[in-house]
Motif scaffolding. Sequence first.
Motif, PDB file in Angstrom:
ATOM      1  N   ALA A 190      32.652  40.378  37.968  1.00  0.00           N
ATOM      2  CA  ALA A 190      33.955  39.983  37.344  1.00  0.00           C
ATOM      3  C   ALA A 190      34.229  38.187  37.571  1.00  0.00           C
ATOM      4  CB  ALA A 190      35.224  40.444  37.670  1.00  0.00           C
ATOM      5  N   SER A 191      34.915  37.674  36.659  1.00  0.00           N
ATOM      6  CA  SER A 191      35.093  36.183  36.845  1.00  0.00           C
ATOM      7  C   SER A 191      36.239  36.088  37.790  1.00  0.00           C
ATOM      8  CB  SER A 191      35.450  35.782  35.572  1.00  0.00           C
ATOM      9  OG  SER A 191      36.775  36.212  35.216  1.00  0.00           O
ATOM     10  N   ALA A 192      36.562  34.971  38.252  1.00  0.00           N
ATOM     11  CA  ALA A 192      37.419  34.564  39.266  1.00  0.00           C
ATOM     12  C   ALA A 192      38.891  34.955  38.758  1.00  0.00           C
ATOM     13  CB  ALA A 192      37.461  33.138  39.745  1.00  0.00           C
ATOM     14  N   GLU A 193      38.919  34.479  37.514  1.00  0.00           N
ATOM     15  CA  GLU A 193      40.183  35.053  36.714  1.00  0.00           C
ATOM     16  C   GLU A 193      40.369  36.439  36.651  1.00  0.00           C
ATOM     17  OE1 GLU A 193      42.485  34.224  32.214  1.00  0.00           O
ATOM     18  OE2 GLU A 193      40.283  33.436  32.675  1.00  0.00           O
ATOM     19  N   GLN A 194      39.411  37.252  36.187  1.00  0.00           N
ATOM     20  CA  GLN A 194      39.491  38.609  36.118  1.00  0.00           C
ATOM     21  C   GLN A 194      39.791  39.239  37.389  1.00  0.00           C
ATOM     22  OE1 GLN A 194      35.722  39.519  34.384  1.00  0.00           O
ATOM     23  NE2 GLN A 194      36.556  40.483  32.671  1.00  0.00           N
ATOM     24  N   LYS A 195      39.206  38.784  38.529  1.00  0.00           N
ATOM     25  CA  LYS A 195      39.579  39.471  40.010  1.00  0.00           C
ATOM     26  C   LYS A 195      40.923  39.134  40.205  1.00  0.00           C
ATOM     27  CE  LYS A 195      34.959  39.158  41.812  1.00  0.00           C
ATOM     28  NZ  LYS A 195      34.062  38.571  42.844  1.00  0.00           N
ATOM     29  N   THR A 196      41.385  37.806  39.839  1.00  0.00           N
ATOM     30  CA  THR A 196      43.089  37.613  40.350  1.00  0.00           C
ATOM     31  C   THR A 196      43.922  38.587  39.622  1.00  0.00           C
ATOM     32  OG1 THR A 196      42.225  35.300  40.541  1.00  0.00           O
ATOM     33  CG2 THR A 196      44.773  35.775  40.572  1.00  0.00           C
ATOM     34  N   ASN A 197      43.568  38.731  38.353  1.00  0.00           N
ATOM     35  CA  ASN A 197      44.524  39.606  37.419  1.00  0.00           C
ATOM     36  C   ASN A 197      44.491  40.940  37.933  1.00  0.00           C
ATOM     37  OD1 ASN A 197      45.070  37.425  35.873  1.00  0.00           O
ATOM     38  ND2 ASN A 197      43.784  37.797  34.213  1.00  0.00           N
ATOM     39  N   LEU A 198      43.173  41.508  38.199  1.00  0.00           N
ATOM     40  CA  LEU A 198      43.197  42.855  38.419  1.00  0.00           C
ATOM     41  C   LEU A 198      43.185  43.348  39.898  1.00  0.00           C
ATOM     42  CD1 LEU A 198      39.901  43.739  36.239  1.00  0.00           C
ATOM     43  CD2 LEU A 198      42.554  44.020  35.807  1.00  0.00           C
ATOM     44  N   GLY A 199      43.476  42.098  40.749  1.00  0.00           N
ATOM     45  CA  GLY A 199      43.691  42.263  42.221  1.00  0.00           C
ATOM     46  C   GLY A 199      42.545  42.761  42.990  1.00  0.00           C
ATOM     47  N   ILE A 200      41.433  42.252  42.563  1.00  0.00           N
ATOM     48  CA  ILE A 200      39.976  42.730  43.347  1.00  0.00           C
ATOM     49  C   ILE A 200      39.525  41.924  44.257  1.00  0.00           C
ATOM     50  CG2 ILE A 200      37.586  43.050  42.497  1.00  0.00           C
ATOM     51  CD1 ILE A 200      38.181  43.829  39.629  1.00  0.00           C
ATOM     52  N   THR A 201      39.133  42.628  45.316  1.00  0.00           N
ATOM     53  CA  THR A 201      38.463  41.769  46.375  1.00  0.00           C
ATOM     54  C   THR A 201      37.046  42.304  46.831  1.00  0.00           C
ATOM     55  OG1 THR A 201      39.502  43.279  48.062  1.00  0.00           O
ATOM     56  CG2 THR A 201      40.953  41.634  47.689  1.00  0.00           C
ATOM     57  N   SER A 202      36.597  42.700  47.982  1.00  0.00           N
ATOM     58  CA  SER A 202      35.619  42.780  48.430  1.00  0.00           C
ATOM     59  C   SER A 202      34.994  44.362  48.276  1.00  0.00           C
ATOM     60  CB  SER A 202      35.225  42.379  49.556  1.00  0.00           C
ATOM     61  OG  SER A 202      35.848  42.954  50.602  1.00  0.00           O
ATOM     62  N   LEU A 203      33.907  44.516  48.118  1.00  0.00           N
ATOM     63  CA  LEU A 203      33.543  46.139  48.172  1.00  0.00           C
ATOM     64  C   LEU A 203      34.060  47.036  49.388  1.00  0.00           C
ATOM     65  CD1 LEU A 203      29.756  45.460  46.802  1.00  0.00           C
ATOM     66  CD2 LEU A 203      31.366  46.843  45.643  1.00  0.00           C
ATOM     67  N   ASP A 204      33.915  46.223  50.328  1.00  0.00           N
ATOM     68  CA  ASP A 204      34.273  47.197  51.638  1.00  0.00           C
ATOM     69  C   ASP A 204      35.740  47.406  51.686  1.00  0.00           C
ATOM     70  OD1 ASP A 204      35.063  44.828  52.280  1.00  0.00           O
ATOM     71  OD2 ASP A 204      33.448  44.660  54.160  1.00  0.00           O
ATOM     72  N   TYR A 205      36.704  46.824  50.970  1.00  0.00           N
ATOM     73  CA  TYR A 205      37.958  46.996  51.072  1.00  0.00           C
ATOM     74  C   TYR A 205      38.508  48.255  50.388  1.00  0.00           C
ATOM     75  CZ  TYR A 205      43.109  46.115  49.968  1.00  0.00           C
ATOM     76  OH  TYR A 205      44.307  46.031  49.752  1.00  0.00           O
ATOM     77  N   TYR A 206      37.749  48.941  49.536  1.00  0.00           N
ATOM     78  CA  TYR A 206      38.215  49.903  48.939  1.00  0.00           C
ATOM     79  C   TYR A 206      37.583  51.380  49.647  1.00  0.00           C
ATOM     80  CZ  TYR A 206      39.405  46.734  45.558  1.00  0.00           C
ATOM     81  OH  TYR A 206      39.931  45.352  44.853  1.00  0.00           O
ATOM     82  N   GLN A 207      38.494  52.288  49.847  1.00  0.00           N
ATOM     83  CA  GLN A 207      38.106  53.503  50.533  1.00  0.00           C
ATOM     84  C   GLN A 207      37.188  54.421  49.603  1.00  0.00           C
ATOM     85  OE1 GLN A 207      42.307  54.466  52.790  1.00  0.00           O
ATOM     86  NE2 GLN A 207      41.627  55.796  51.143  1.00  0.00           N
ATOM     87  N   TYR A 208      37.473  54.417  48.425  1.00  0.00           N
ATOM     88  CA  TYR A 208      36.464  55.024  47.566  1.00  0.00           C
ATOM     89  C   TYR A 208      34.927  54.518  47.613  1.00  0.00           C
ATOM     90  CZ  TYR A 208      40.192  57.757  45.198  1.00  0.00           C
ATOM     91  OH  TYR A 208      41.101  58.729  44.777  1.00  0.00           O
ATOM     92  N   LEU A 209      34.845  53.298  47.983  1.00  0.00           N
ATOM     93  CA  LEU A 209      33.473  52.816  48.101  1.00  0.00           C
ATOM     94  C   LEU A 209      32.815  52.536  49.389  1.00  0.00           C
ATOM     95  CD1 LEU A 209      33.782  49.730  45.670  1.00  0.00           C
ATOM     96  CD2 LEU A 209      33.329  52.255  45.174  1.00  0.00           C
TER      97      LEU A 209
END
Length: 692
Positions: free
Chosen positions: A213-232
Amino acid sequence: KHSGVDDMVLLSKITEEAIVENLKKRYINSTLITYIGPVLISVNPFKQMPYFGDKEIEMYQGAAQYENPPHIYALADNMYRNMIIDRENQCVIISGESGAGKTVAAKYIMGYISRVSGVNTTRDLTSLSQVPSQHVKDIILQSNPLLEAFGNAKTVRNNNSSRFGKYFEIQFSPGGEPNGGKISNFLLEKSRVVMRNPGERSFHIFYQLIEGASAEQKTNLGITSLDYYQYLNQSGSYKVDDINDKKDFQETLHAMNVIGIFPDERAMVLQIVAGILHVGNINFKESERKDVKIRTLVVTKFDCYTNGINQDRLKEKLTSRKMDSKWGGKSESINVTLNVEQACYTRDALSKALHARLFDYLVESINKAMQKDHEEINIGVLDIYGFEIFQKNGFEQFCINFVNEKLQQIFIELTLKAEQEEYVQEGIRWTPIEYFNNKIVCDLIENVKNPPGIMSILDDVCATMHATGEGADQTLLQKLQMQIRTHEHFNSWNQGFIIHHYAGKVSYDIDGFCERNRDVLFTDLIELMQSSQIAFIQALFSESLQAEKKGRPTTASSKIKKQANDLVSTLMKCTPHYIRCIKPNETKKPHDWEESRVKHQVEYLGLKENIRVRRAGYAYRRMFRKFLQRYAILTKETWPSWKGDEKQGVLHLLKSVNVDSDQYQLGKTKVFIKAPESVSTPWEHMASRYWH
């Protein structure tokens, strides 16, 4: 390079060891395809092979099977030409265990047909019929990366494992141009979104989004790093050696574009993918009053944004449930506060439903882009995940292995049983061959009554269960032990049961069977998603909640049983072709060869019986009339047409081309010839020479 024999019907000894030895010789020399008559055996090389370019397409197009070395293109070409000449639907059934190379084989077949079908593939606007044909071809090729992104994952045994089954029908015009298509999908392993084995990944799309994802998409969707997500982060696996998530993300977006998904809808698809990750990070804790609270509100805000729902409603629906006692006689509603475990279960049920419905939306989008108002002839490609035996096998493996058992039954019915029955009907002299008919295993699983199969007993327990989890699973185990313990293909143990499948014994852990079979999405969650401000999400959950269901709710196993039987009846209406894929090792490395693994696959795929039936029998058979039409040009008596009895005409042809009398038999309506290469190559050459 020649190594071993191209067609194992020609092996001097027919033993499992001789078959394995022949496959090994060829594999070491990078010869991956071997025939058993018309059946193709393919060994996974675990590397990119150079044999699938324009040169090979040219070589196999219009060639007879035995003219060139064995190749997937030979089978694809044969299917395509049979469909055009005989005007009959064709299908290819690709089977083998997880990681044996089924998906890649399916891609090569679809790529080949897309290249050789119809007229020249360049767009010429003066001929309107060519534009839709090219459009359909584009969609056929682009549907693969899209469905793989949302339906494939890294497993212990395979870095790009299809976690769903698909039957892709490519529809053709009378001139042989692809002008439509349809995908049927089944058995998506949605539980992978929320949990999986150590060392495995969830579906590729989650990693693609975070990496690509682009930097803008990440900001809009609240996306951080892979290890932050419990499902991953629970399985500790993020990167895969031969997969570039960043690059694949661009391909996924491109595929959505080709299929005709508009930019705002594409944005919504990504928003839901991000939303699922945010839902997974919602944690619960028990308050002093013993009710459940959501631990982190930041995540809930993002989740509410990505799914367009009210924050208070989300908190309420994840921590309490409106209970309807519909499984009993009467129906009443009360609000019940959930404990932490139930709240986590509800959260996960929502995530799984979001992913599964998004997947169905993508399949539907592909189908809409290829739909046409009437069906003509078609070629179907079946790619379904193979037989699975893990350390711990649950409800998903039970369903996958059942479908594979059904496919093996078709193979037996059509190649071994049907072949032998045809000899009897046509009055051909021959020695019958013993083989294991796995109908007995299919009945053990799917019988409705007398005696009931495992699925029927499972549905009965689910229909009457008030207990959840362990209680119901233990009841199921007791009922199985009482009702089918004497079956020769069934055993049980204290935590589950064992089925003696055609591919070996598999031990299933009973834990979670009833919950997964019920597969209920609570009404509260459907109402919650229908209250979304986003029309796209409302549409994913558009079912009517007013319609009272009469009788039992549909269970996962009854749905799979219906899908499997529908699939079987579709396949039975086609002329079938087979690719049996073999996985040579567990290391996923080129040139590694694990003898015992290959021998086991050769055994359960029934290759020895297959060769014996082929050897004892007559590999080539054709109706007298069609045989005469095809080779009439070889003698003056038969050209332009034979006057008199068709059988005598065929006999005249065989004698005039000096075929030994022990090489053929004439039945009531068909000619049977032992070695197809004795006819196909020299006769086809002579016929085409005369035509010239």
